[in-house]
Scaffold this motif. Structure first.
Motif, PDB file in Angstrom:
ATOM      1  N   GLU A 248      32.100  50.109  34.836  1.00 10.96           N
ATOM      2  CA  GLU A 248      33.087  49.341  33.891  1.00 10.96           C
ATOM      3  C   GLU A 248      34.227  50.155  33.358  1.00 10.96           C
ATOM      4  OE1 GLU A 248      30.190  45.929  32.415  1.00 10.96           O
ATOM      5  OE2 GLU A 248      29.360  48.064  32.229  1.00 10.96           O
TER       6      GLU A 248
ATOM      7  N   GLU B 210      32.336  42.829  24.166  1.00 10.15           N
ATOM      8  CA  GLU B 210      31.453  43.561  24.841  1.00 10.15           C
ATOM      9  C   GLU B 210      31.976  45.142  24.554  1.00 10.15           C
ATOM     10  OE1 GLU B 210      30.408  43.364  28.901  1.00 10.15           O
ATOM     11  OE2 GLU B 210      30.069  41.064  28.749  1.00 10.15           O
TER      12      GLU B 210
ATOM     13  N   VAL C 280      29.502  48.264  23.131  1.00  6.28           N
ATOM     14  CA  VAL C 280      29.375  49.346  23.932  1.00  6.28           C
ATOM     15  C   VAL C 280      30.081  50.685  23.289  1.00  6.28           C
ATOM     16  CG1 VAL C 280      28.932  48.654  26.229  1.00  6.28           C
ATOM     17  CG2 VAL C 280      31.316  49.226  25.416  1.00  6.28           C
TER      18      VAL C 280
ATOM     19  N   VAL D 289      32.306  53.084  31.296  1.00  6.91           N
ATOM     20  CA  VAL D 289      30.926  53.133  31.055  1.00  6.91           C
ATOM     21  C   VAL D 289      30.275  52.900  32.726  1.00  6.91           C
ATOM     22  CG1 VAL D 289      29.165  51.513  30.324  1.00  6.91           C
ATOM     23  CG2 VAL D 289      31.012  51.560  28.874  1.00  6.91           C
TER      24      VAL D 289
ATOM     25  N   ARG E  99      25.798  51.240  32.390  1.00  5.01           N
ATOM     26  CA  ARG E  99      25.619  50.830  30.935  1.00  5.01           C
ATOM     27  C   ARG E  99      24.767  51.716  30.393  1.00  5.01           C
ATOM     28  NH1 ARG E  99      27.192  45.751  28.439  1.00  5.01           N
ATOM     29  NH2 ARG E  99      29.065  45.350  29.622  1.00  5.01           N
TER      30      ARG E  99
END
Length: 235
Positions: free
Chosen positions: A4, A171, A175, A184, A187
């Motif tokens: 991501e 989000e 994170v 990322v 995760r």
């Protein structure tokens, strides 16, 4: 394995980071097993779209810099972009709020065109000097990557995908992203900033090795029954 990437269209290092990550991915033997998802992040949610203001004027006002210093900073970023084959025309950049551009990407993601949408936005902003907050600009970019103009127009004229943008921003906080680009991997691991390709490659190798161990390709056979084998024997 999913990677991501949080970014903002007005962030010069996000485009540079995209190129450096792509360079790393090209060297990664398992690149076909990497899924990339672009995530929304707004560096300045309150920014007003002001096509008549230069980016140097905006930076000078927003950061308290002199116009000369703002120009020097943009010249420096332009030279870094050139090192990865990008052409930045910062004198043409349009001061524009990025919220609708993020909605555009969110819609494109539903059509499997998220990466293409991000690429077109970066090029439009940094190279072509287009107003990325203008609906007609976004419609033209959408058509270029194969999106339906009428469907996209309905999205942009309403509020669709606004919640998805806000969810991504939320989000990002969860994170630990305080700036962009922010990568990322599965995760589990994060890489902040437009790092060198070898840094991204190392992160890919480490995270993918762990992901592959947790997701073996072989299947567990739960039951055997009548079947035919590859030699044509049936029982």
């Amino acid at each position: 394995m999913k990677v991501e990437i949080w970014s903002d269209v007005m962030c010069p290092f996000c485009y540079i980071g995209k190129r450096k990550f792509e360079a790393a991915l090209e060297q990664f033997p398992q690149k076909e097993k990497i899924e990339i998802e672009w995530k929304s992040f707004q560096l300045n949610p309150a920014m007003k779209t002001e096509p008549d203001k230069t980016i140097n004027e905006y930076l000078a006002e927003a950061k308290g810099w002199s116009l000369d210093y703002a120009a020097q900073m943009n010249d420096h970023v332009t030279s870094i972009a050139a090192e990865v084959g990008l052409v930045y025309n910062m004198d043409k950049a349009v001061v524009a709020n990025s919220f609708d551009a993020h909605r555009f990407v969110q819609f494109a993601k539903t059509k499997g065109q998220g990466d293409q949408a991000e690429e077109q936005l970066f090029k439009a902003y940094f190279t072509d000097g287009k107003n990325t907050a203008d609906i007609n600009t976004l419609l033209d970019l959408g058509v270029q990557i194969g999106l339906d103009r009428a469907e996209l127009k309905t999205v942009l004229e309403g509020t669709a995908f606004s919640e998805q943008v806000r969810q991504d921003v939320y989000e990002a906080q969860q994170v630990g992203a305080r700036g962009v680009p922010f990568f990322v991997l599965d995760r589990k691991y994060a890489v902040s900033g437009a790092q060198q390709p070898e840094t991204f490659l190392g992160a890919l190798e480490k995270s993918f090795s762990e992901w592959e161990n947790a997701n073996p390709a072989s299947l567990v056979n739960l039951a055997d029954g009548a079947a035919c084998d590859i030699d044509g024997n049936c029982d």
